[in-house]
Design a protein around this motif. Structure first.
Motif, mmCIF file in Angstrom:
data_model
loop_
_atom_site.group_PDB
_atom_site.id
_atom_site.type_symbol
_atom_site.label_atom_id
_atom_site.label_comp_id
_atom_site.label_asym_id
_atom_site.label_seq_id
_atom_site.Cartn_x
_atom_site.Cartn_y
_atom_site.Cartn_z
ATOM 1 N N ASP A 66 0.829 -1.210 0.000
ATOM 2 C CA ASP A 66 0.000 0.000 0.000
ATOM 3 C C ASP A 66 0.860 1.255 0.000
ATOM 4 O OD1 ASP A 66 -2.265 -1.545 0.014
ATOM 5 O OD2 ASP A 66 -2.528 -1.467 2.191
ATOM 6 N N GLU A 67 1.941 1.235 0.771
ATOM 7 C CA GLU A 67 2.835 2.389 0.820
ATOM 8 C C GLU A 67 3.506 2.618 -0.524
ATOM 9 O OE1 GLU A 67 5.556 1.671 3.957
ATOM 10 O OE2 GLU A 67 4.045 1.800 5.553
ATOM 11 N N LEU A 68 3.898 1.550 -1.194
ATOM 12 C CA LEU A 68 4.529 1.685 -2.506
ATOM 13 C C LEU A 68 3.552 2.236 -3.540
ATOM 14 C CD1 LEU A 68 6.618 -1.617 -2.694
ATOM 15 C CD2 LEU A 68 7.484 0.710 -2.389
ATOM 16 N N ALA A 69 2.293 1.772 -3.495
ATOM 17 C CA ALA A 69 1.284 2.278 -4.433
ATOM 18 C C ALA A 69 1.049 3.769 -4.222
ATOM 19 C CB ALA A 69 -0.019 1.501 -4.253
ATOM 20 N N GLU A 70 0.963 4.180 -2.966
ATOM 21 C CA GLU A 70 0.752 5.606 -2.668
ATOM 22 C C GLU A 70 1.959 6.433 -3.077
ATOM 23 O OE1 GLU A 70 -0.183 8.468 1.228
ATOM 24 O OE2 GLU A 70 -0.171 6.278 1.408
ATOM 25 N N ALA A 71 3.153 5.912 -2.781
ATOM 26 C CA ALA A 71 4.370 6.647 -3.133
ATOM 27 C C ALA A 71 4.520 6.767 -4.648
ATOM 28 C CB ALA A 71 5.588 5.957 -2.532
ATOM 29 N N GLY A 72 4.169 5.697 -5.383
ATOM 30 C CA GLY A 72 4.267 5.748 -6.847
ATOM 31 C C GLY A 72 3.331 6.765 -7.447
ATOM 32 N N GLY A 73 2.081 6.792 -6.961
ATOM 33 C CA GLY A 73 1.119 7.781 -7.456
ATOM 34 C C GLY A 73 1.546 9.206 -7.128
ATOM 35 N N LEU A 74 2.051 9.418 -5.912
ATOM 36 C CA LEU A 74 2.514 10.752 -5.522
ATOM 37 C C LEU A 74 3.717 11.182 -6.352
ATOM 38 C CD1 LEU A 74 2.193 10.667 -1.622
ATOM 39 C CD2 LEU A 74 0.834 12.020 -3.231
ATOM 40 N N ALA A 75 4.584 10.235 -6.684
ATOM 41 C CA ALA A 75 5.766 10.570 -7.495
ATOM 42 C C ALA A 75 5.349 11.116 -8.856
ATOM 43 C CB ALA A 75 6.651 9.331 -7.664
ATOM 44 N N ILE A 76 4.360 10.483 -9.490
ATOM 45 C CA ILE A 76 3.891 10.952 -10.798
ATOM 46 C C ILE A 76 3.203 12.302 -10.668
ATOM 47 C CG2 ILE A 76 2.329 10.442 -12.715
ATOM 48 C CD1 ILE A 76 2.826 7.481 -12.188
ATOM 49 N N LEU A 77 2.365 12.469 -9.631
ATOM 50 C CA LEU A 77 1.643 13.730 -9.431
ATOM 51 C C LEU A 77 2.600 14.881 -9.146
ATOM 52 C CD1 LEU A 77 -1.040 15.236 -9.139
ATOM 53 C CD2 LEU A 77 -1.096 14.535 -6.736
ATOM 54 N N VAL A 78 3.564 14.662 -8.255
ATOM 55 C CA VAL A 78 4.525 15.720 -7.910
ATOM 56 C C VAL A 78 5.365 16.092 -9.126
ATOM 57 C CG1 VAL A 78 6.573 16.229 -6.531
ATOM 58 C CG2 VAL A 78 4.593 15.173 -5.459
ATOM 59 N N SER A 79 5.735 15.104 -9.932
ATOM 60 C CA SER A 79 6.529 15.405 -11.127
ATOM 61 C C SER A 79 5.748 16.300 -12.090
ATOM 62 C CB SER A 79 6.947 14.114 -11.824
ATOM 63 O OG SER A 79 5.827 13.430 -12.348
ATOM 64 N N LEU A 80 4.449 16.036 -12.249
ATOM 65 C CA LEU A 80 3.633 16.878 -13.135
ATOM 66 C C LEU A 80 3.512 18.303 -12.592
ATOM 67 C CD1 LEU A 80 0.759 14.399 -14.116
ATOM 68 C CD2 LEU A 80 2.696 15.116 -15.510
ATOM 69 N N LEU A 81 3.352 18.444 -11.268
ATOM 70 C CA LEU A 81 3.242 19.775 -10.670
ATOM 71 C C LEU A 81 4.559 20.545 -10.806
ATOM 72 C CD1 LEU A 81 1.192 18.977 -7.436
ATOM 73 C CD2 LEU A 81 0.379 20.074 -9.527
ATOM 74 N N CYS A 82 5.674 19.869 -10.601
ATOM 75 C CA CYS A 82 6.974 20.530 -10.739
ATOM 76 C C CYS A 82 7.219 20.954 -12.192
ATOM 77 C CB CYS A 82 8.093 19.597 -10.275
ATOM 78 S SG CYS A 82 8.112 19.291 -8.489
ATOM 79 N N ILE A 83 6.786 20.112 -13.116
ATOM 80 C CA ILE A 83 6.926 20.458 -14.529
ATOM 81 C C ILE A 83 6.066 21.670 -14.867
ATOM 82 C CG2 ILE A 83 6.355 19.655 -16.855
ATOM 83 C CD1 ILE A 83 7.236 16.852 -15.879
ATOM 84 N N LEU A 84 4.843 21.722 -14.323
ATOM 85 C CA LEU A 84 3.973 22.874 -14.550
ATOM 86 C C LEU A 84 4.641 24.156 -14.056
ATOM 87 C CD1 LEU A 84 1.238 24.138 -15.308
ATOM 88 C CD2 LEU A 84 0.419 23.530 -13.024
ATOM 89 N N LEU A 85 5.260 24.099 -12.865
ATOM 90 C CA LEU A 85 5.939 25.267 -12.314
ATOM 91 C C LEU A 85 7.132 25.659 -13.177
ATOM 92 C CD1 LEU A 85 6.312 27.311 -10.005
ATOM 93 C CD2 LEU A 85 7.660 25.559 -8.810
ATOM 94 N N TYR A 86 7.918 24.678 -13.600
ATOM 95 C CA TYR A 86 9.114 24.951 -14.400
ATOM 96 C C TYR A 86 8.755 25.570 -15.750
ATOM 97 C CZ TYR A 86 12.779 23.855 -17.780
ATOM 98 O OH TYR A 86 13.690 23.929 -18.794
#
Length: 315
Positions: free
Chosen positions: A133-153
């Protein structure tokens, strides 16, 4: 004269933008619908359980192996070849109050009795459901955070209309790739999450190259409208895009065909993502920026007042 020659060779990509939007919308709806109805085939990394890799002296008969395990009380076991025809991987759901070593011995005994062959234990791994469960949550957050950082950049480097087009194009690539995995029921493990993040980076790099040329052409092609500028920019970067995609796909196809089952899902995700990402750089990122009303004025540098000009302007 130079701009006229370039205009004659320009491909009118934006001419098919409406059809591309319809196609993308259909693919996204189908992907979301497939994920909602069929769900995703989560691997052991996310669901938890036991993975046992065994080797046979002769090519393994998978149907017979499944029957043997079902007779021994392991009807939920997932059996598949791993590498060669003699190597088999068995995946089991979590079992309470049973040690991995004891479970492995039970599987080996059931396979020996059911197949009559000598069976060798190669590897056994256990992943608890909480870790999954922790890995699934971490994987989803990794993709979401990457998209947000790309939007900012991209917002800082370019302009919010281009940034919105880039991020929506990346989300478009990820959603369609996940939808295909749901439809085909390919098992999703941590290598697939790594592949999705790789696809995000690859697609962004391609989009940034196109956006850089769009910004340059908006400042250089002052008589053309936004549609002509985008068409010219995409045409000028098209050869680079196709060559980069083709050379990358050569490597990915080699991994897909010869890389073995351990990285088969990784190669599949890259194969889908690179293909969709090349399409989205043209017909999603750039076309969305045009629909959002990108103009030359939005990309013009802000004039900086020199020190003392305000005093020179005083009477």
């Amino acid at each position: 004269m130079f701009e006229l020659m370039k205009a004659d060779k320009t491909v009118d990509f934006m001419r098919w933008s409406k059809g591309a939007f319809v196609l993308s919308a259909i693919m996204i709806i189908l992907a979301i619908g497939t994920v909602t109805t069929q769900k995703l085939n989560w691997g052991l990394d996310f669901t938890g359980g036991t993975l046992i890799e065994v080797g046979f002296e002769e090519p393994a008969d998978l149907p017979k192996i499944r029957e043997s395990l079902e007779a021994a009380g392991f009807g939920d076991a997932i059996v598949q070849n791993f590498g060669t025809a003699r190597d088999v991987m068995v995946r089991l759901q979590p079992r309470e109050n049973v040690k991995s070593e004891d479970l492995g011995n039970q599987i080996i005994a059931a396979l020996k009795e059911g197949t009559g062959q000598t069976v060798e234990m190669r590897r056994i791994e256990f992943v608890g459901p909480n870790v999954g469960d922790e890995l699934a949550e971490a994987g989803g957050l990794a993709i979401l955070v990457s998209l947000l950082c790309i939007l900012l950049y991209v917002s800082i480097r370019f302009e919010w209309r281009l940034a919105a087009g880039a991020v929506l194009a990346l989300a478009h690539d990820v959603i369609i790739t996940i939808g295909i995995f749901s439809f085909t029921q390919i098992e999703i493990d941590l290598t697939i999450v790594a592949a999705l993040l790789t696809v995000v980076g690859y697609s962004l790099n391609d989009t940034i190259v196109v956006f850089d040329r769009i910004r340059e052409n908006f400042l250089r092609m002052r008589r053309e409208d936004a549609t002509e500028v985008l068409n010219s920019s995409i045409t000028q970067t098209l050869s680079r895009t196709l060559i980069t995609s083709a050379t990358t796909l050569f490597v990915v196809i080699a991994l897909f065909l010869k890389g073995g089952s351990m990285i088969h899902g990784f190669a599949t995700a890259l194969l889908i993502g690179i293909t969709v990402g090349t399409y989205s750089s043209i017909y999603v990122a750039s076309a969305l920026a045009l629909k959002l009303g990108i103009k030359r004025e939005h990309l013009m540098p802000t004039p900086v007042e020199k020190e003392g000009e305000e005093f020179d302007a005083m009477p």
